[in-house]
Design an enzyme around this catalytic site. Structure first.
Site, PDB file in Angstrom:
ATOM      1  N   ASP A 127     -31.992 -18.343 -11.525  1.00  0.00           N
ATOM      2  CA  ASP A 127     -32.563 -19.073 -11.208  1.00  0.00           C
ATOM      3  C   ASP A 127     -33.015 -20.031 -12.412  1.00  0.00           C
ATOM      4  OD1 ASP A 127     -34.626 -21.305 -10.058  1.00  0.00           O
ATOM      5  OD2 ASP A 127     -35.411 -19.794  -8.743  1.00  0.00           O
ATOM      6  N   GLU A 158     -36.135  -8.739 -42.056  1.00  0.00           N
ATOM      7  CA  GLU A 158     -36.613  -7.684 -42.232  1.00  0.00           C
ATOM      8  C   GLU A 158     -37.914  -7.535 -40.651  1.00  0.00           C
ATOM      9  OE1 GLU A 158     -37.923  -7.139 -45.839  1.00  0.00           O
ATOM     10  OE2 GLU A 158     -37.153  -9.364 -46.410  1.00  0.00           O
ATOM     11  N   GLU A 209     -41.067  -6.882 -39.135  1.00  0.00           N
ATOM     12  CA  GLU A 209     -42.011  -5.253 -39.144  1.00  0.00           C
ATOM     13  C   GLU A 209     -43.322  -6.033 -37.538  1.00  0.00           C
ATOM     14  OE1 GLU A 209     -43.705  -5.722 -43.819  1.00  0.00           O
ATOM     15  OE2 GLU A 209     -44.961  -7.616 -42.104  1.00  0.00           O
ATOM     16  N   GLU A 216     -45.705   0.121 -42.849  1.00  0.00           N
ATOM     17  CA  GLU A 216     -45.924  -0.823 -44.279  1.00  0.00           C
ATOM     18  C   GLU A 216     -46.852  -1.181 -44.371  1.00  0.00           C
ATOM     19  OE1 GLU A 216     -45.767  -2.861 -45.888  1.00  0.00           O
ATOM     20  OE2 GLU A 216     -43.429  -3.656 -45.441  1.00  0.00           O
ATOM     21  N   GLU A 233     -41.346  -0.610 -40.237  1.00  0.00           N
ATOM     22  CA  GLU A 233     -40.113  -1.531 -40.148  1.00  0.00           C
ATOM     23  C   GLU A 233     -38.963  -1.074 -40.546  1.00  0.00           C
ATOM     24  OE1 GLU A 233     -40.939  -4.372 -43.837  1.00  0.00           O
ATOM     25  OE2 GLU A 233     -38.705  -4.492 -43.793  1.00  0.00           O
ATOM     26  N   HIS A 256     -39.647 -11.609 -42.599  1.00  0.00           N
ATOM     27  CA  HIS A 256     -38.737 -11.808 -43.565  1.00  0.00           C
ATOM     28  C   HIS A 256     -37.200 -12.305 -43.887  1.00  0.00           C
ATOM     29  CE1 HIS A 256     -41.976  -9.824 -46.560  1.00  0.00           C
ATOM     30  NE2 HIS A 256     -42.812 -10.741 -45.782  1.00  0.00           N
ATOM     31  N   ARG A 275     -45.970 -13.066 -54.259  1.00  0.00           N
ATOM     32  CA  ARG A 275     -46.328 -12.943 -52.264  1.00  0.00           C
ATOM     33  C   ARG A 275     -46.420 -13.612 -51.848  1.00  0.00           C
ATOM     34  NH1 ARG A 275     -43.520  -7.919 -54.128  1.00  0.00           N
ATOM     35  NH2 ARG A 275     -41.852  -7.178 -52.627  1.00  0.00           N
ATOM     36  N   GLU A 318     -35.193 -15.517 -49.389  1.00  0.00           N
ATOM     37  CA  GLU A 318     -36.209 -15.233 -48.691  1.00  0.00           C
ATOM     38  C   GLU A 318     -36.959 -15.998 -48.276  1.00  0.00           C
ATOM     39  OE1 GLU A 318     -38.708 -10.666 -48.504  1.00  0.00           O
ATOM     40  OE2 GLU A 318     -39.597 -12.170 -50.309  1.00  0.00           O
ATOM     41  N   ARG A 323     -40.266 -16.757 -46.094  1.00  0.00           N
ATOM     42  CA  ARG A 323     -41.339 -15.472 -45.687  1.00  0.00           C
ATOM     43  C   ARG A 323     -41.850 -15.841 -44.611  1.00  0.00           C
ATOM     44  NH1 ARG A 323     -42.141 -11.387 -49.316  1.00  0.00           N
ATOM     45  NH2 ARG A 323     -44.245 -10.977 -49.157  1.00  0.00           N
TER      46      ARG A 323
HETATM   47  N1  GLN Z   1     -46.470  -7.473 -43.903  1.00  0.00           N
HETATM   48  C1  GLN Z   1     -46.423  -9.309 -44.697  1.00  0.00           C
HETATM   49  C2  GLN Z   1     -46.711 -10.163 -43.745  1.00  0.00           C
HETATM   50  O1  GLN Z   1     -47.112  -9.984 -43.419  1.00  0.00           O
HETATM   51  C3  GLN Z   1     -45.251  -8.671 -45.926  1.00  0.00           C
HETATM   52  C4  GLN Z   1     -45.623  -7.375 -46.174  1.00  0.00           C
HETATM   53  C5  GLN Z   1     -43.911  -6.965 -46.941  1.00  0.00           C
HETATM   54  O2  GLN Z   1     -42.839  -6.724 -46.663  1.00  0.00           O
HETATM   55  N2  GLN Z   1     -44.608  -6.781 -48.660  1.00  0.00           N
HETATM   56  O3  GLN Z   1     -45.306 -10.508 -44.332  1.00  0.00           O
HETATM   57 MG    MG Z   2     -38.737  -5.233 -46.786  1.00  0.00          MG
HETATM   58 MG    MG Z   3     -42.020  -5.557 -45.526  1.00  0.00          MG
HETATM   59 MG    MG Z   4     -39.173  -8.781 -47.671  1.00  0.00          MG
END
Ligand code: GLN
Ligand code: MG
Ligand code: MG
Ligand code: MG
Length: 476
Positions: free
Chosen positions: A54, A134, A136, A214, A222, A271, A343, A365, A367
């Site tokens: 439904d 990836e 987490e 992590e 992860e 990511h 990063r 990648e 992020r």
């Molecule tokens: N936890 C981190 C994020 O929020 C990433 C950390 C990592 O994988 N280097 O994206």
């Molecule tokens: Mg990773």
């Molecule tokens: Mg990671």
């Molecule tokens: Mg990564």
């Protein structure tokens, strides 16, 4: 593992399956199921589908007057669910078709949209795209859920056995942001993750590489899965979430995809690594590019992601909580820039072994995504942004080599570095004004439903006082 309809009928017998769990995903990423007696299942159901949903009771789907939806199981997704003890049970992921006489793919079936994204990509001359998410997530002790524990002026609803403020902490607690790769007993979750990998691999046919604890203190995990084509990779993310949550449940814990459950600690990202291929060749790889062995196609694709980053955020980071993660200082991106190592940028070109032999590993990648997103929609939106960049030749520009977090606002302006939305509201407002690029894949109504939903959740959160407001403003 992929199966044909005939093979599944055989497996049902061999595996002595008593129940079939029919699974599908709602517009906002929620995984649903309805269960069938295996005796009632016929091979024709793979072609015709089953009128079992439904749609008016699934958020973002149908209105009450057009409520019937058909679910059509995809035999390729057959897997047995090992933690169900009552009777042998298998699952099948389903496509969703509209009810009525014309059974087309339902226009807001995320999996249907992901298939459309794959077709669109093919029409542009890329027969394959590969996706490596990836994911987490946090694992918490179930017993402690809903205990409010004050810590550093913050309040928490959930704590972990590893957390320094935990009542059953036995003296080896990890500190905030200190959870990266500690050996046991710092990491208490290795056997849990091993078990998840077992099920992912042996029952669900999802190839896992490695798993780790992590950076966040409190049970942040992860598990890395092998890249796959778009629909398969999104199916895998849904299966992954389903598995890690259920195995946690069995161990009296809870796994959550909430991006930022703990203040002052890292959040959970998802990511997304992506590359476009044709005739067996990775078109993101170019050995003649000195900086990152990255082709012009990859530079345009990345340029498209950068151009639409704000609107994309509403789909890849679709919750109010997502914007508590996208802040400086926690390895989560804040700035619309790219680099190889940095990063703080939304795009990173990960290092890999150099040379032709490793050309398959060349990828972008992205992020910004977090695991609260609907993976089908997230991949659709990233694909749409990237292909738009290729069509309009939006070069990704120069990489940023400095730490953007440490730059002054003036320096960032000089380099033309903009920011991701700071709130869900900014994100869905960006989507409202920049949605044309999505149109080859997502229709207007789908985009409207997303905006409506996010606006509603944004209001729900903003009408409530925040715990920290008491620390700041309760002037007793
Ligand atoms: N936890 C981190 C994020 O929020 C990433 C950390 C990592 O994988 N280097 O994206
Ligand atoms: Mg990773
Ligand atoms: Mg990671
Ligand atoms: Mg990564």
């Amino acid at each position: 593992l992929t199966f044909t309809a005939e093979e599944v009928m055989k497996r049902l017998k061999e595996d002595k399956i008593k129940f079939i769990d029919l699974q599908f995903t709602g517009l906002f990423g929620r995984f649903h199921h309805t269960t069938m007696d295996a005796k009632m299942f016929r091979i024709e159901d793979f072609a015709d589908g089953l009128p079992k949903v439904d749609g008016s009771s699934i958020r973002g789907f149908t209105e009450i007057h057009e409520s019937d939806l058909i679910i059509r199981p995809d035999p390729a997704t057959y897997a047995t669910i090992p933690w169900i003890e009552q009777a042998p049970t298998a699952r099948l992921i389903c496509d969703i078709l509209s009810g009525g006489s014309k059974r087309d793919i339902f226009p807001r079936d995320p999996r249907g949209l992901a298939k459309k994204a794959e077709r669109y990509c093919g029409e542009q001359g890329y027969d394959t795209s590969y996706w490596g998410p990836e994911v987490e997530f946090f694992v918490f002790d179930k017993l402690e859920v809903n205990t409010m524990t004050p810590y550093q002026g913050q309040s928490y609803h959930i704590t972990s056995r590893e957390a320094p403020w935990s009542s059953d902490n036995v003296g080896y607690a990890l500190r905030l942001k200190d959870g990266y790769l500690p050996s046991a007993p710092g990491d208490t979750l290795m056997e849990y993750r091993n078990q998840c990998v077992d099920v992912l691999t042996n029952n669900f046919g999802i190839v896992c590489d490695a798993h780790h604890h992590e950076v966040a203190t409190a049970g942040q995990c992860e598990i890395d899965i092998r890249f796959d084509t778009l629909v398969n990779a999104a199916d895998s993310v849904q299966s992954y979430k389903y598995i890690v949550k259920n195995i946690a449940q069995k161990r009296n814990m809870m796994a959550t995809m909430m991006p930022k459950p703990i203040a002052l600690d890292n959040g959970s990202g998802m990511h997304v690594n992506v590359s476009l291929w044709n005739k067996g060749k990775n078109l993101f790889y170019d050995p003649d590019d000195d900086y990152a062995e990255m082709s012009q196609t990859a530079r345009y694709f990345g340029g498209g992601i950068m151009e639409h980053a704000q609107a994309l955020a509403s789909i890849v980071a679709p919750t109010t909580n997502s914007y508590r993660r996208l802040v400086p200082g926690y390895e989560a991106p804040v700035y619309v820039a790219w680099s190889t190592g940095n990063r703080s940028a939304i795009i990173r070109i990960p290092a890999h072994y150099k040379g032709q032999k490793f050309s398959a590993m060349k990828r972008i990648e992205f992020r910004a995504p977090d695991p609260s997103c609907n993976p089908y929609l997230a991949f659709c939106a990233i694909m749409a942004a990237g292909l738009d960049g290729i069509r309009k030749k939006r070069d990704i520009g120069d990489p940023v080599k400095e730490d953007i977090f440490k730059m002054t606002p003036k320096r960032r302006r000089e380099l033309g570095i903009t920011q991701l939305p700071a709130s869900l509201r900014q994100a869905y407002e960006a989507l409202e004004s920049d949605s044309a690029f999505l149109k080859p894949i997502l229709d207007d109504e789908t985009i409207e439903k997303i905006i409506e939903h996010e606006e509603r959740e944004n209001v729900e959160v903003s009408v409530r006082p925040h715990p920290h407001e008491f620390a700041l403003y309760a002037d007793v």
